[in-house]
Design a protein around this motif. Structure first.
Motif, PDB file in Angstrom:
ATOM      1  N   GLN A 197       1.454   4.379  -3.239  1.00  0.00           N
ATOM      2  CA  GLN A 197       1.500   5.700  -2.861  1.00  0.00           C
ATOM      3  C   GLN A 197       2.683   6.542  -3.319  1.00  0.00           C
ATOM      4  OE1 GLN A 197      -0.243   6.814   1.218  1.00  0.00           O
ATOM      5  NE2 GLN A 197       0.048   4.629   1.418  1.00  0.00           N
ATOM      6  N   LYS A 253       0.905  -1.304  -0.153  1.00  0.00           N
ATOM      7  CA  LYS A 253      -0.019  -0.020  -0.067  1.00  0.00           C
ATOM      8  C   LYS A 253       0.967   1.271  -0.093  1.00  0.00           C
ATOM      9  CE  LYS A 253      -3.926  -2.121   2.274  1.00  0.00           C
ATOM     10  NZ  LYS A 253      -4.656  -2.371   3.529  1.00  0.00           N
ATOM     11  N   THR A 278      -8.019   4.713  -2.792  1.00  0.00           N
ATOM     12  CA  THR A 278      -7.496   5.189  -1.685  1.00  0.00           C
ATOM     13  C   THR A 278      -5.980   5.173  -1.648  1.00  0.00           C
ATOM     14  OG1 THR A 278      -9.537   4.382  -0.373  1.00  0.00           O
ATOM     15  CG2 THR A 278      -7.583   4.829   0.742  1.00  0.00           C
ATOM     16  N   PHE A 279      -5.697   3.971  -2.092  1.00  0.00           N
ATOM     17  CA  PHE A 279      -3.948   3.955  -1.907  1.00  0.00           C
ATOM     18  C   PHE A 279      -3.347   4.143  -3.182  1.00  0.00           C
ATOM     19  CE2 PHE A 279      -5.680   1.715   1.671  1.00  0.00           C
ATOM     20  CZ  PHE A 279      -4.953   2.051   2.782  1.00  0.00           C
TER      21      PHE A 279
END
Length: 374
Positions: A188, A184, A217-218
């Motif tokens: 990013q 994750k 989200t990531f």
């Protein structure tokens, strides 16, 4: 010297190892530190995670083990458990600061630069500010886990490939274990640097929901399942559409092993690199001969402990970069990915603390993080 410093410290220690029941070798030990605290850097622990490498050390199977010593006034030589955690500077001798980059101040948040320092403790003592890295500006959960997961993710993305985003605009890395903490963070960091990511996760009933979270989200560019990863038709007909024109898949990050590792390696371009930094399946990395002969694949391992011991400045650079990304709002705190256990420093009994840590070692699910409540 600060009146906040107690006369005795309390640490989680071990003198022996056990593969079958590594939690059984732990005990809570209260002792008077032998260092002259007026001439030492005194740190108060704020939080520490329980990592797989910590467990492997208790089992005695990890390649790097801390030296056992009688410095903690034990009957047998012992070591303090744990490799990672965040601390607050409680006291530092004025003469230790010399207006250099390593100057510390009371109240600074710091992490140890090197592994095997022992972090499962309410207080720790260091003699040299160069052995500590400031992490002011991070939240508690990012600071407590940045030394392992954060640094690993940053170095995997940045240290091994000379990315050329401007030339093609379509450079990729592929990784398995896409739901892991490191993965994750990889997505990013890659997104911030213009690198696209193809993340492979295991097949599951809620695949679509998990994939959407990883993408939205990531920052993963695309998430696929292990069955798709291994499917020849998918790789021939569907994958090229996902990657787009002039795609360059230059790096594979493997932390699973087995068939998953060979499948992500097959997607690499000529003369690409696969880095193996874990083996969650406990299966060997098996690579087709053709990838080496005809595609020039390079396959090598990455071990953060060894890498950062040999290149400590690179670890500092990685932490500084993550702090900047976090301050810019580009790096998500792992708080929601952690099972947070609280150590009430002033009221919890030794038995309660030990039971909590043993649960953190043996429990299933999320990674555990011990938060010290002062």
């Amino acid at each position: 010297m600060s009146t906040k410093i107690p006369k005795t410290f309390k640490s989680v220690i071990y003198s022996t190892h056990s593969v079958e029941d590594c939690a059984s070798v732990l005990s809570i030990h209260e002792y008077t530190p032998k260092e002259d605290l007026s001439k030492s850097i005194v740190l108060k622990s704020l939080a520490f995670p329980i990592n797989p490498s910590d467990i492997n050390q208790l089992q005695g199977v990890y390649p790097s083990l801390p030296p056992k010593t009688l410095e903690y006034s034990t009957n047998e030589p012992a070591a303090i458990a744990g490799n990672e955690g965040v601390f607050e500077v409680v006291s530092i001798p004025p003469e230790m600061n010399t207006n250099s980059i390593n100057d510390l101040n009371e109240g600074d948040w710091v992490i140890p630069l090197y592994a095997n320092q022992g972090t499962w403790s309410n207080y720790r003592v260091f003699k040299d500010p160069k052995e500590l890295v400031r992490v002011n500006g991070l939240d508690l959960y990012t600071a407590a886990t940045v030394a392992v997961n954060g640094v690993t993710a940053y170095q995997l993305v940045k240290n091994f490939i000379s990315w050329d985003i401007e030339s093609t605009g379509n450079e990729w890395l592929i990784q398995n274990a896409g739901t892991s903490g490191v993965s994750k963070m990889v997505t990013q960091i890659a997104k911030i640097n213009g690198i696209k990511t193809l993340s492979v996760i295991r097949d599951r009933d809620d695949f679509d929901e998990v994939a959407e979270t990883l993408e939205k989200t990531f920052g993963a560019t695309k998430v696929i399942s292990e069955s798709q990863n291994n499917d020849k038709v998918f790789n021939k007909e569907v994958l090229p559409k996902i990657l787009g024109e002039n795609a360059r898949v230059r790096l594979a990050l493997n932390s699973v092993g087995g068939k998953s590792s060979s499948s992500i390696a097959r997607k690499l371009e000529n003369d690409a690199l696969m880095l193996t930094y874990g083996g969650m399946s406990k299966q060997p990395v098996t690579l087709p001969t053709s990838l080496h002969i005809f595609k020039g694949l390079t396959s090598q391992g990455y071990w953060s402990t060894k890498h950062n011991k040999e290149n400590p400045s690179q670890k500092i650079d990685a932490i500084d970069a993550i702090v900047d990304m976090y301050k810019e709002g580009d790096f998500i705190s792992p708080k929601n990915e952690l099972d947070i256990l609280e150590w009430d420093v002033n009221n919890a009994s030794d038995t309660e603390v030990l039971d909590m840590i043993k649960y953190g070692i043996t429990g299933k699910g999320k990674k555990r993080l011990i938060k010290l409540n002062w």
